[in-house]
Scaffold this motif. Structure first.
Motif, PDB file in Angstrom:
ATOM      1  N   VAL A  32      -1.178   6.796   0.030  1.00  0.00           N
ATOM      2  CA  VAL A  32      -0.876   7.780  -0.996  1.00  0.00           C
ATOM      3  C   VAL A  32      -1.002   7.173  -2.383  1.00  0.00           C
ATOM      4  O   VAL A  32      -1.225   7.872  -3.357  1.00  0.00           O
ATOM      5  CB  VAL A  32       0.531   8.399  -0.787  1.00  0.00           C
ATOM      6  N   LYS A  33      -0.912   5.831  -2.484  1.00  0.00           N
ATOM      7  CA  LYS A  33      -0.995   5.140  -3.772  1.00  0.00           C
ATOM      8  C   LYS A  33      -2.417   4.756  -4.160  1.00  0.00           C
ATOM      9  O   LYS A  33      -2.798   4.861  -5.315  1.00  0.00           O
ATOM     10  CB  LYS A  33      -0.179   3.839  -3.729  1.00  0.00           C
ATOM     11  N   ALA A  34      -3.197   4.232  -3.183  1.00  0.00           N
ATOM     12  CA  ALA A  34      -4.490   3.629  -3.533  1.00  0.00           C
ATOM     13  C   ALA A  34      -5.360   3.436  -2.296  1.00  0.00           C
ATOM     14  O   ALA A  34      -4.894   3.570  -1.173  1.00  0.00           O
ATOM     15  CB  ALA A  34      -4.249   2.269  -4.192  1.00  0.00           C
ATOM     16  N   ALA A  48      -3.846   8.432  13.861  1.00  0.00           N
ATOM     17  CA  ALA A  48      -2.481   8.012  13.506  1.00  0.00           C
ATOM     18  C   ALA A  48      -2.508   6.826  12.547  1.00  0.00           C
ATOM     19  O   ALA A  48      -2.075   5.728  12.881  1.00  0.00           O
ATOM     20  CB  ALA A  48      -1.707   7.660  14.783  1.00  0.00           C
ATOM     21  N   PRO A  49      -3.034   7.028  11.316  1.00  0.00           N
ATOM     22  CA  PRO A  49      -3.128   5.909  10.365  1.00  0.00           C
ATOM     23  C   PRO A  49      -1.768   5.318  10.002  1.00  0.00           C
ATOM     24  O   PRO A  49      -1.690   4.149   9.611  1.00  0.00           O
ATOM     25  CB  PRO A  49      -3.825   6.527   9.146  1.00  0.00           C
ATOM     26  N   LEU A  57       0.811  -1.216   0.000  1.00  0.00           N
ATOM     27  CA  LEU A  57       0.000   0.000   0.000  1.00  0.00           C
ATOM     28  C   LEU A  57       0.844   1.265   0.000  1.00  0.00           C
ATOM     29  O   LEU A  57       0.471   2.271  -0.575  1.00  0.00           O
ATOM     30  CB  LEU A  57      -0.914   0.035   1.225  1.00  0.00           C
ATOM     31  N   GLY A  58       1.968   1.237   0.679  1.00  0.00           N
ATOM     32  CA  GLY A  58       2.755   2.447   0.877  1.00  0.00           C
ATOM     33  C   GLY A  58       2.241   3.187   2.105  1.00  0.00           C
ATOM     34  O   GLY A  58       1.612   2.599   2.978  1.00  0.00           O
ATOM     35  N   ASP A  59       2.488   4.488   2.173  1.00  0.00           N
ATOM     36  CA  ASP A  59       2.153   5.271   3.364  1.00  0.00           C
ATOM     37  C   ASP A  59       0.644   5.386   3.547  1.00  0.00           C
ATOM     38  O   ASP A  59      -0.044   6.018   2.742  1.00  0.00           O
ATOM     39  CB  ASP A  59       2.771   6.669   3.287  1.00  0.00           C
ATOM     40  N   VAL A  60       0.147   4.790   4.622  1.00  0.00           N
ATOM     41  CA  VAL A  60      -1.290   4.821   4.926  1.00  0.00           C
ATOM     42  C   VAL A  60      -1.649   6.207   5.472  1.00  0.00           C
ATOM     43  O   VAL A  60      -0.996   6.720   6.374  1.00  0.00           O
ATOM     44  CB  VAL A  60      -1.668   3.712   5.931  1.00  0.00           C
ATOM     45  N   VAL A  61      -2.705   6.805   4.888  1.00  0.00           N
ATOM     46  CA  VAL A  61      -3.111   8.151   5.287  1.00  0.00           C
ATOM     47  C   VAL A  61      -4.518   8.196   5.895  1.00  0.00           C
ATOM     48  O   VAL A  61      -4.905   9.193   6.501  1.00  0.00           O
ATOM     49  CB  VAL A  61      -3.037   9.144   4.096  1.00  0.00           C
ATOM     50  N   PHE A  62      -5.297   7.113   5.745  1.00  0.00           N
ATOM     51  CA  PHE A  62      -6.668   7.099   6.268  1.00  0.00           C
ATOM     52  C   PHE A  62      -7.129   5.665   6.446  1.00  0.00           C
ATOM     53  O   PHE A  62      -6.828   4.807   5.620  1.00  0.00           O
ATOM     54  CB  PHE A  62      -7.612   7.825   5.297  1.00  0.00           C
ATOM     55  N   VAL A  63      -7.865   5.438   7.526  1.00  0.00           N
ATOM     56  CA  VAL A  63      -8.441   4.124   7.781  1.00  0.00           C
ATOM     57  C   VAL A  63      -9.903   4.307   8.174  1.00  0.00           C
ATOM     58  O   VAL A  63     -10.220   5.147   9.015  1.00  0.00           O
ATOM     59  CB  VAL A  63      -7.677   3.389   8.916  1.00  0.00           C
ATOM     60  N   GLU A  64     -10.786   3.566   7.513  1.00  0.00           N
ATOM     61  CA  GLU A  64     -12.211   3.556   7.873  1.00  0.00           C
ATOM     62  C   GLU A  64     -12.497   2.209   8.523  1.00  0.00           C
ATOM     63  O   GLU A  64     -12.267   1.158   7.922  1.00  0.00           O
ATOM     64  CB  GLU A  64     -13.068   3.734   6.618  1.00  0.00           C
TER      65      GLU A  64
END
Length: 123
Positions: free
Chosen positions: A58-60, A82-83, A31-38
């Motif tokens: 940042v990727k998907a 803190a995703p 995934l790369g750098d996680v920016v959001f989690v639902e």
């Protein structure tokens, strides 16, 4: 506690009849750098294979599927602020949610660590 793995790169760690679920280091790296989690709501009943959570990087964006069925008893609210914890400790503090299992036999269909490592090497 035994950890089991799904082909969708989720991990399940059983403690009694409660399973803690998250994504594997392999998935976090992809995934790369996680920016959001639902995350799912407490009390929600989920079935194996259901889309239960969403993780965005940042990727998907990617769905997190339920590797087991049951009732959501807890969600890791700390990930909302803190995703990046998903990247830093995917099999530790980066867990997503906990489920009270409705069918422990579903764990039999998941891979152990050795089988999961071999599965990832084939990808």
């Amino acid at each position: 506690m035994t950890t089991r793995y799904s082909k969708e790169h989720e991990w399940v760690r059983l403690d009694g009849d409660t399973a803690t679920i998250g994504i594997t280091p392999f998935a976090a790296e992809q995934l790369g750098d996680v920016v959001f989690v639902e995350l799912p709501e407490k009390g929600k009943t989920i079935a194996k294979g259901d889309e239960v959570a969403v993780v965005e990087s940042v990727k998907a964006a990617s769905e997190v599927y339920a590797p087991v069925s049951g009732e959501v008893t807890d969600a890791n609210a700390a990930l909302e602020d803190a995703p990046q914890t998903v990247n830093e400790a995917p099999e530790g503090d980066g867990w997503f949610f906990r489920v009270k299992l409705s069918d422990k036999s579903e764990l039999d269909g998941l891979m152990d660590e050795a089988a999961y490592k071999a599965f990832c090497e084939e990808l």
